[in-house]
Design an enzyme around this catalytic site. Structure first.
Site, PDB file in Angstrom:
ATOM      1  N   CYS B  35       0.809  -1.210   0.000  1.00 49.03           N
ATOM      2  CA  CYS B  35       0.000   0.000   0.000  1.00 49.03           C
ATOM      3  C   CYS B  35       0.843   1.261   0.000  1.00 49.03           C
ATOM      4  O   CYS B  35       0.319   2.360  -0.158  1.00 49.03           O
ATOM      5  CB  CYS B  35      -0.916   0.031   1.199  1.00 49.03           C
ATOM      6  SG  CYS B  35      -2.158  -1.243   1.120  1.00 49.03           S
ATOM      7  N   ASP B  37       2.550   2.583   2.537  1.00 45.38           N
ATOM      8  CA  ASP B  37       3.008   3.073   3.831  1.00 45.38           C
ATOM      9  C   ASP B  37       2.708   2.081   4.944  1.00 45.38           C
ATOM     10  O   ASP B  37       1.753   1.318   4.884  1.00 45.38           O
ATOM     11  CB  ASP B  37       2.524   4.478   4.184  1.00 45.38           C
ATOM     12  CG  ASP B  37       1.084   4.736   3.812  1.00 45.38           C
ATOM     13  OD1 ASP B  37       0.328   3.768   3.768  1.00 45.38           O
ATOM     14  OD2 ASP B  37       0.747   5.917   3.585  1.00 45.38           O
ATOM     15  N   CYS B  61       5.872   8.227   2.762  1.00 49.54           N
ATOM     16  CA  CYS B  61       6.291   9.526   2.239  1.00 49.54           C
ATOM     17  C   CYS B  61       6.599  10.491   3.374  1.00 49.54           C
ATOM     18  O   CYS B  61       6.482  10.158   4.554  1.00 49.54           O
ATOM     19  CB  CYS B  61       5.194  10.083   1.352  1.00 49.54           C
ATOM     20  SG  CYS B  61       3.632  10.209   2.201  1.00 49.54           S
ATOM     21  N   CYS B 105      -2.324   9.485   5.906  1.00 52.37           N
ATOM     22  CA  CYS B 105      -1.142   9.318   6.767  1.00 52.37           C
ATOM     23  C   CYS B 105      -1.516   9.532   8.233  1.00 52.37           C
ATOM     24  O   CYS B 105      -1.017   8.845   9.114  1.00 52.37           O
ATOM     25  CB  CYS B 105      -0.040  10.310   6.374  1.00 52.37           C
ATOM     26  SG  CYS B 105       0.594  10.072   4.727  1.00 52.37           S
TER      27      CYS B 105
END
Lengths: 392, 284
Positions: B35, B37, B61, B105
């Site tokens: 995926c 992350d 990221c 995130c």
């Protein structure tokens, strides 16, 4: 801060000599080439010259060169024009690794009722020509395959492809945006019917492209309007940009030897240096069938955006096939089509060089990048468990 | 490039609490390499259930690393009960905001924290794919998770859902399903108060009132979901209670479209305009 630009497949710096050639056409030479008076007359003469310069780089006849606004317009013109020229045919063949200028257009064409075959590529990014041959039917109007891939630099055997396409009675369009200026192209020997190029990839300005249309190829205009470009593309010519493209093509021909000599050597040195300094790093794409200026390297277990952000702090500009840099959630469609494992795809970095890069810049990247990779790997939950996840 | 806040960049460039606690009292690992992350969170917790130390390792990221760093800073010193109340919105706010596309995130941070607390308390965190049904096959996102991010973040569009939990960000085939789930949650959220809505009015509507209500209802209730999916709807004609519409964009010619039309458009118009409305699709 020192800056090192290694993102030339995205766009290039306008060559100062190109800029010099363009500038008068923003000021005193502002005429419209269609005008009959002397303001227009001198411009149309300059356009003739620019068209000759572009044709010369491709080994084409000037009458086969059509100026457009960009590579995307050239691609759209080629594909849509061919489909309109062959209304009885409704099938298009392309590849999974094309630029969005072609792929997204093909998706749109599917919505409009056409059918599209997207050919797969292998782990090294190469096509299977037998598969290509099988995919072309009597209803295939056009086969559109890129000359060289923008992300990996992988070069397709376009002449063999042209042979197969013609054998099956279809038209061959080649998106050569990444190839023109980097590899020698001779349309006199070639069998490509339509070929797209873009100015800003070869040190001309943005906003200018061209489409090569082989004499005798059926053609329908994409932009309909005035009589410009012999009625093949309406719209007042972007004169300064066309002049710049002409000059850029002339310079590209002069520097062609350098692309395959000095620039290739720089690329190889960068690639070798990084692979030696960084463990778990792999090159994506066929090692030999590749543009001389491009290398695409995957650094396992980390994500590309972090690499780019940290490189950018050191003044180094490159790009990534990672999902996060584009705002999409999936990594590059090219790397996925090649079957690059996700452990690698997210951490891929593309370096694309130009004649403005120096050996010193390569050394600078070789000095700065390995510690960046090391640092990000220390944050990664996969780095110390790499045995479980390794791509090799 | 993203427009990252200074604080976010600071947490990316100088992340706090990177690493792994030896013999941790709580561990959680969320996300995965496919995926794009993943986050491994380890906690040290004292007798009073206070988090005395937290460390993270993140694959992802800049904003994933910064969100993880922010999370650890936010929870150290808090009791588990206090920490449990932290939402993804607070993580994003701590970093002075995340770009919309990166909100997932912060969601990953919140999920890691919850999983770690559950681990400490001996509650087995149900694997997401076992709780609810997978909607997005590309990223393994369940209907339960979608419902949750919609509710907790007051999401309004399918695009928002993708930004917050990735669902629909791959092959995009599940977008109509996401739109349905979204609509369900939104209805449920609106209905108790009923403030935003004007239900079927009492008394007879004039033709002009009816036309206006039909247009308003389409704009408010129907078009956004279709737009999110690359489609659109056009009102063609109104003849008494017969409403003719045409689907545009990616909805046009879609096999599922007439069903979509019958089910959702008619239901909405019956709810907000008149029980008698009949919807017809015009193919043009």
């Amino acid at each position: 801060m020192k800056t090192v630009y290694m993102d030339n497949n995205a766009t290039t710096r306008v060559d100062p000599q190109v800029l010099d050639a363009m500038l008068p056409f923003f000021s005193e030479r502002y005429g419209n080439p269609s005008s009959i008076h002397l303001f227009g007359g001198q411009i149309s003469e300059a356009l003739v010259r620019a068209r000759e310069q572009v044709a010369a780089l491709l080994g084409a006849d000037p009458s086969e060169i059509l100026f457009t606004s960009c590579g995307t317009e050239s691609d759209n013109t080629a594909i849509r024009g061919t489909l309109r020229s062959y209304p009885e045919k409704h099938h298009i063949v392309t590849t999974r690794v094309e630029h969005p200028a072609v792929l997204t257009l093909c998706k749109e064409l599917v919505r409009e009722g056409y059918s599209v075959t997207e050919l797969p590529v292998d782990r090294q990014g190469e096509l299977d020509l037998d598969q290509l041959r099988e995919s072309i039917t009597p209803y295939t109007a056009i086969v559109s395959v890129m000359y060289a891939n923008n992300e990996t630099g992988v070069i397709f055997p376009v002449e063999e492809i042209a042979g197969v396409v013609h054998e099956k009675g279809a038209i061959f369009h080649c998106d050569a945006v990444q190839a023109v200026g980097k590899v020698p192209i001779d349309m006199q020997k070639s069998r490509i019917d339509l070929l797209s190029l873009s100015g800003h990839k070869l040190h001309a300005s943005k906003g200018i492209g061209a489409l090569y249309v082989r004499k005798g190829t059926r053609f329908r205009p994409f932009l309909i309007g005035g009589h410009q470009e012999h009625g093949r593309r309406g719209g007042t010519e972007n004169v300064p940009a066309i002049i710049g493209l002409g000059r850029a093509c002339e310079l590209a021909a002069e520097h062609m030897g350098e692309e395959n000599g000095r620039i290739r050597a720089l690329r190889d040195r960068l690639e070798r240096g990084l692979l030696e300094a960084v463990p778990h790093a792999y090159v994506n794409g066929h090692p030999d069938h590749r543009l001389p200026n491009t290398t695409n390297i995957s650094f396992e277990y980390i994500e590309g955006e972090g690499i780019l952000l940290l490189m950018s702090r050191e003044g180094i500009a490159a790009s990534s096939g990672s999902a996060c840099t584009s705002g999409s959630l999936e990594p590059s469609h090219v790397l996925r089509a090649m079957g690059v494992p996700y452990t690698c795809a997210h951490g891929s970095i593309r370096f694309s060089l130009s004649r403005f890069n120096t050996e010193e810049e390569i050394d600078y990247v070789l000095e700065k990048l390995p510690p960046i990779i090391q640092r990000l790997r220390e944050f990664s939950p996969y780095w110390n468990k790499k045995e479980t996840f390794s791509a090799t | 490039m993203w427009n990252y806040s200074e604080k976010l960049m600071d947490h990316f460039l100088n992340p706090r609490n990177v690493g792994e606690i030896e013999n941790p009292d709580a561990v959680a690992e969320v996300g995965n390499i496919t995926c794009g992350d993943a986050l491994r969170l380890t906690l040290k917790v004292d007798e009073e259930e206070r988090i005395v130390d937290a460390k993270f390792k993140t694959f992802g990221c800049g904003s994933a690393i910064a969100s993880s760093s922010a999370l650890t800073e936010m929870i150290i010193g808090k009791t588990l009960d206090e920490a449990a109340g932290i939402t993804n919105k607070e993580i994003a706010a701590y970093l002075n905001g995340l770009p919309p596309e990166k909100m997932h995130c912060s969601v990953m941070g919140m999920e890691a924290l919850e999983a770690a607390i559950n681990h400490y308390r001996g509650i087995e965190t149900p694997a997401e794919d076992r709780e609810g049904e997978i909607v997005c096959k590309c990223f393994g996102v369940t209907d339960k998770k979608i419902e949750r991010v919609v509710r907790e973040n007051n999401l309004k569009t399918v695009e928002d859902v993708t930004h917050f939990c990735k669902a629909g960000g791959g092959c995009e085939e599940c977008k109509p399903q996401i739109a349905e789930i979204l609509e369900g949650v939104l209805q449920e959220m609106r209905s108790p108060s009923g403030v935003e809505r004007r239900r079927v009015p009492r008394g007879k509507l004039t033709n002009i009132e009816k036309m206006q209500r039909i247009m308003e209802t389409i704009d408010r209730e129907i078009r956004p979901a279709l737009n999110a999916d690359g489609g659109d709807i056009e009102l063609i004609d109104i003849d008494g209670d017969r409403v003719q519409v045409a689907l545009r964009g990616s909805c046009a010619g879609c096999a599922a479209s007439s069903i979509t039309l019958k089910m959702s458009v008619e239901a909405k118009l019956r709810e907000f305009v008149s029980e008698q409305i009949v919807v017809e699709e015009v193919v043009s």
